[in-house]
Design a protein around this motif. Structure first.
Motif, short mmCIF file in Angstrom:
data_model
loop_
_atom_site.label_atom_id
_atom_site.label_comp_id
_atom_site.label_asym_id
_atom_site.label_seq_id
_atom_site.Cartn_x
_atom_site.Cartn_y
_atom_site.Cartn_z
N VAL A 252 0.86 -1.18 0.00
CA VAL A 252 0.00 0.00 0.00
C VAL A 252 0.90 1.23 0.00
O VAL A 252 1.90 1.27 0.72
CB VAL A 252 -0.92 0.01 1.24
CG1 VAL A 252 -1.78 1.25 1.27
CG2 VAL A 252 -1.75 -1.24 1.29
N ASP A 253 0.55 2.25 -0.80
CA ASP A 253 1.33 3.48 -0.82
C ASP A 253 1.18 4.18 0.53
O ASP A 253 0.07 4.55 0.92
CB ASP A 253 0.84 4.39 -1.95
CG ASP A 253 1.71 5.61 -2.13
OD1 ASP A 253 2.84 5.62 -1.60
OD2 ASP A 253 1.27 6.55 -2.81
N PRO A 254 2.27 4.36 1.30
CA PRO A 254 2.15 4.94 2.64
C PRO A 254 1.79 6.42 2.65
O PRO A 254 1.31 6.91 3.65
CB PRO A 254 3.52 4.72 3.26
CG PRO A 254 4.43 4.45 2.15
CD PRO A 254 3.63 3.94 1.00
N ALA A 255 1.99 7.13 1.56
CA ALA A 255 1.66 8.54 1.51
C ALA A 255 1.01 8.84 0.16
O ALA A 255 1.68 9.19 -0.79
CB ALA A 255 2.91 9.40 1.69
N PRO A 256 -0.30 8.68 0.07
CA PRO A 256 -0.96 8.91 -1.22
C PRO A 256 -0.82 10.35 -1.67
O PRO A 256 -0.81 11.27 -0.86
CB PRO A 256 -2.42 8.55 -0.96
CG PRO A 256 -2.59 8.67 0.50
CD PRO A 256 -1.25 8.37 1.11
#
Length: 99
Positions: free
Chosen positions: A66-70
């Motif tokens: 999952v992208d930790p900082a969208p």
């Protein structure tokens, strides 16, 4: 006679792993709130009473893919949607033709 090897069980070196319940909660918050980043998720966990570092949340999200900082998405035209009505209304920022 003295034993050559130690007879007591050895501990694993390093920090203990994060509890599975906390990992599941981090992934659940990320799934239910896709616009939240790792810092926001960590803040919500603190509010719920869990002491977890921002870097721990980041590593859990990264391991899960999952992208930790969208990234913020801009509306077409390169401005945020909240600024669009004032731009369309001609708020005076555009230059007017000289007659």
């Amino acid at each position: 006679m003295i034993a050559r090897n130690w007879t007591y069980p050895r501990r694993r070196p390093g920090r203990p792993p994060v509890q599975a319940a906390i990992q599941a909660l981090v992934l659940r918050l990320a799934k239910e709130n896709p616009s939240w980043g790792h810092r926001r998720i960590q803040g919500e966990l603190v509010g719920l009473g869990y002491r977890v570092a921002v870097s721990t949340v980041w590593s859990i999200l990264t391991r899960a893919g999952v992208d930790p900082a969208p990234r913020w998405r801009l509306a077409p035209g390169g401005c945020t949607s909240s600024a669009r009505p004032s731009i369309r209304a001609g708020s005076g920022w555009r230059s007017r033709p000289v007659t």
